[in-house]
Design an enzyme around this catalytic site. Sequence first.
Site, PDB file in Angstrom:
ATOM      1  N   GLY B  10       0.840  -1.202   0.000  1.00 17.59           N
ATOM      2  CA  GLY B  10       0.000   0.000   0.000  1.00 17.59           C
ATOM      3  C   GLY B  10       0.872   1.248   0.000  1.00 17.59           C
ATOM      4  O   GLY B  10       2.020   1.221  -0.457  1.00 17.59           O
ATOM      5  N   PHE B  11       0.334   2.344   0.535  1.00 17.81           N
ATOM      6  CA  PHE B  11       1.082   3.603   0.515  1.00 17.81           C
ATOM      7  C   PHE B  11       2.346   3.527   1.358  1.00 17.81           C
ATOM      8  O   PHE B  11       3.370   4.080   0.978  1.00 17.81           O
ATOM      9  CB  PHE B  11       0.191   4.755   0.993  1.00 17.81           C
ATOM     10  CG  PHE B  11      -0.842   5.140  -0.010  1.00 17.81           C
ATOM     11  CD1 PHE B  11      -0.486   5.856  -1.137  1.00 17.81           C
ATOM     12  CD2 PHE B  11      -2.175   4.775   0.146  1.00 17.81           C
ATOM     13  CE1 PHE B  11      -1.425   6.212  -2.087  1.00 17.81           C
ATOM     14  CE2 PHE B  11      -3.122   5.127  -0.798  1.00 17.81           C
ATOM     15  CZ  PHE B  11      -2.750   5.848  -1.913  1.00 17.81           C
ATOM     16  N   GLU B 168     -19.296   9.661   0.233  1.00 18.82           N
ATOM     17  CA  GLU B 168     -19.022   9.582  -1.203  1.00 18.82           C
ATOM     18  C   GLU B 168     -19.914   8.543  -1.878  1.00 18.82           C
ATOM     19  O   GLU B 168     -20.442   8.767  -2.973  1.00 18.82           O
ATOM     20  CB  GLU B 168     -17.532   9.296  -1.433  1.00 18.82           C
ATOM     21  CG  GLU B 168     -16.681  10.486  -0.963  1.00 18.82           C
ATOM     22  CD  GLU B 168     -15.188  10.350  -1.240  1.00 18.82           C
ATOM     23  OE1 GLU B 168     -14.539  11.394  -1.424  1.00 18.82           O
ATOM     24  OE2 GLU B 168     -14.677   9.219  -1.247  1.00 18.82           O
ATOM     25  N   ASP B 297      -2.501   2.648   8.359  1.00 18.21           N
ATOM     26  CA  ASP B 297      -3.672   2.246   9.135  1.00 18.21           C
ATOM     27  C   ASP B 297      -3.336   1.238  10.227  1.00 18.21           C
ATOM     28  O   ASP B 297      -4.104   1.048  11.161  1.00 18.21           O
ATOM     29  CB  ASP B 297      -4.720   1.587   8.215  1.00 18.21           C
ATOM     30  CG  ASP B 297      -5.406   2.601   7.324  1.00 18.21           C
ATOM     31  OD1 ASP B 297      -5.005   3.767   7.340  1.00 18.21           O
ATOM     32  OD2 ASP B 297      -6.355   2.218   6.619  1.00 18.21           O
ATOM     33  N   ALA B 314      -4.506   8.421   3.293  1.00 15.30           N
ATOM     34  CA  ALA B 314      -3.375   8.146   2.425  1.00 15.30           C
ATOM     35  C   ALA B 314      -2.145   9.010   2.711  1.00 15.30           C
ATOM     36  O   ALA B 314      -1.023   8.486   2.770  1.00 15.30           O
ATOM     37  CB  ALA B 314      -3.802   8.281   0.964  1.00 15.30           C
TER      38      ALA B 314
END
Lengths: 431, 431
Positions: B10-11, B168, B297, B314
């Site tokens: 991931g990031f 969203e 996270d 992020a």
Amino acid sequence: MKHVLIVGGGFVGLNAAKILGRSGKLDVTLIDRKNYHLFQPLLYQVAMAGLSPAEIAAPLRALLSGYRNVRVLQAEALSIDMETRKVVTTVGPIHYDYLVLGCGAQHTYFGNEVWEPLAPGLKTIEQATEIRRRILYAFERAECTDNTEEKMKQLTFVVVGGGTTGVELSGAIGEMSRYTFSKDFKNIDPTLTRVILVEAGDRILPGYHPDLSAKATRDLEALGVQVWTSRRVTSIDSDGVDIGKERVQAATVIWAAGIQASDINGFLGQNMDDLGRVPVRPDLSIGGHPEIFAGGDQAAFIPDGAEWALPGVAPVALQQGRHIAKNILMDMAGKPRRDFTYLDKGQMATIGRSRAVVEVGKIRFSGFFAWMTWLLIHIYFLTGFKNRLFVVLQWAGAYFTFNRGARLIVNKEWQFYAPPKKKKKEPVPSE
Amino acid sequence: MKHVLIVGGGFVGLNAAKILGRSGKLDVTLIDRKNYHLFQPLLYQVAMAGLSPAEIAAPLRALLSGYRNVRVLQAEALSIDMETRKVVTTVGPIHYDYLVLGCGAQHTYFGNEVWEPLAPGLKTIEQATEIRRRILYAFERAECTDNTEEKMKQLTFVVVGGGTTGVELSGAIGEMSRYTFSKDFKNIDPTLTRVILVEAGDRILPGYHPDLSAKATRDLEALGVQVWTSRRVTSIDSDGVDIGKERVQAATVIWAAGIQASDINGFLGQNMDDLGRVPVRPDLSIGGHPEIFAGGDQAAFIPDGAEWALPGVAPVALQQGRHIAKNILMDMAGKPRRDFTYLDKGQMATIGRSRAVVEVGKIRFSGFFAWMTWLLIHIYFLTGFKNRLFVVLQWAGAYFTFNRGARLIVNKEWQFYAPPKKKKKEPVPSE
């Protein structure tokens, strides 16, 4: 108003619905198991990670939303009762005055249906993403192992069937391993990948002129594909295949060999041909039932004086769908129906990034110019402007970079989360 | 050379791998269950048929192929033995000198894990396509039925959780039903669609300034979304949900409520916080183990003087991944490690086609300008030039046409073909 029921949203159904929709003279219902029209000629590109599913599929509902007299339902036809003129579907029975059948075909394993999970075919988006997953994952597993035998097994791909789909798939695997993956792996040499294309007949692309079969064979060999003709797969298991008396250890096998028309033909009371196709009369209706039409892969149309039925390719289905709609409109106008004649648009197969073979009537050509022709024609017939634009851009990008944008290994089943639980620290097993 | 094992692409993991790869001073292995890096901030766009999976995901192997000292393996970490410095994975145990953990988080149902199949969360591509399938299929079923109660149930969507994802998703469902679908259905009025956003707290977007929560609520209501705050879902079944004492019949429920850090934290011998996150020291290593780092996270980093840990967004993960890599390089250079400080890039949520709320420090704004800001920032951080270009084009097209290109209902399981069999004609059941 009379009611036309169209079963199947492929090239037959979509094109019939558009012409009937434009006329405004009948009520039309189109049903399909899926909610989208799929441009099947490019499906192998999804399997080979070159395109995303949404780039070669468009929602039927959106494609037909402009016609007020056309209704779209996501439903599957289960049976046909020709006497009461009803089709039983998963959303209930639907009455028809005219029935248009364009249900297509599926793979057949010639009685070896147990091979299906071991060697998937390529007819649906789900199958294309499954093939993509298997091919990409084989390279990942080869990278993870230090066992040479296992590495070779993971890097061996067998494609069964040397028709257009088999040629396009094996060429793309060969090219992907040699170019796209050349720098991506540290532990394997992707150029050692072995791709075997197995064809039972004496040459690949049997529907083409022998010169083009020979050219395609040479092009495939240049991409490292071994072309085994006059050979039959006699057994498939999870470790590989038996090809005649020879054993090939292979982790990935893809089936591109046999086609069988839709089961729904069994309700029409006709004698089907070897491929399960229903024979159609010159006006594309079926014998004794002028209100029922069939076209595309589901139907066998033998042109006047010809020995064989037309092949199961997109231009045949598209022209038949339009012709069926026009004959229904002839009935409405009280005029006689016209006989169907196929305007041969030729056939073509692409091999890797910039080669193809094209045959239109007596004209045959191959190489880069054939590939450009293939590209332009496929893009022209792709449904929807936006899709066309995107596919052109994808290909332009891929052409110069060899990159394949859609290289995602997506699980075949939706993964449920395990409930979060606190694990105890466990001893590490000894190496 | 010392060996750095990075768990998670991931990031955190991707950005740590890039900096370590560029330095060339260590051997690096990055493992991930998937073969791609996923740009999670845009995952809701896949669920809402605006983007295809391949547009927000890029193969880890291709992203890191330029670094000769970085190896990528598709594998899952099963356990950690801190004493022998080994991680047991699905491809065998891997030794490390440094361990970088960026395993992220998953949904939690707060003890009601049986709700998971009834109300999927949105953390993976598989889940996004499953949510897309459920939403699109609900409209198809509503179109097929004449039962008013069933129709209303199919057209009712409940989104649980009023954070960024919930806002969203519910905004996009509202907009899709009112604009995209306006002409596509003949049998239902998509504007009757009911979208309910349920939030247990007293306002949505609780991490934002109250003014922006109020603005987002008004924007959602303009799209037909009902915002129910201070309400809790007490039960979910296949026909709907109980919200407090109120029963809502709904075919589609989406879970955007709770997050729990990766289970792998259980092997680290630390006291986790309420969200299962492992506490990290100012240099991002874990207590007593300077060779183990965690970020994103999975980790709880409480800035100097702050009361709460940094949120799971992020920019935090990205900056922590880079900082971890730099601290490892500090060790290599024999210099002291630096403490992590978060450079606040603000937070933003988009609501429908052209509205958003943005908060950067004390600056707050909303509306079209906020939406443009949101758009540019997300595209800028999307990995890979080609993906960026395509996403811009998709959005430009969608902005002017309200069309959603990726409206495919793809089955959640790969469908095996039934063996072709000749069916007998069966009597049609009476209506």
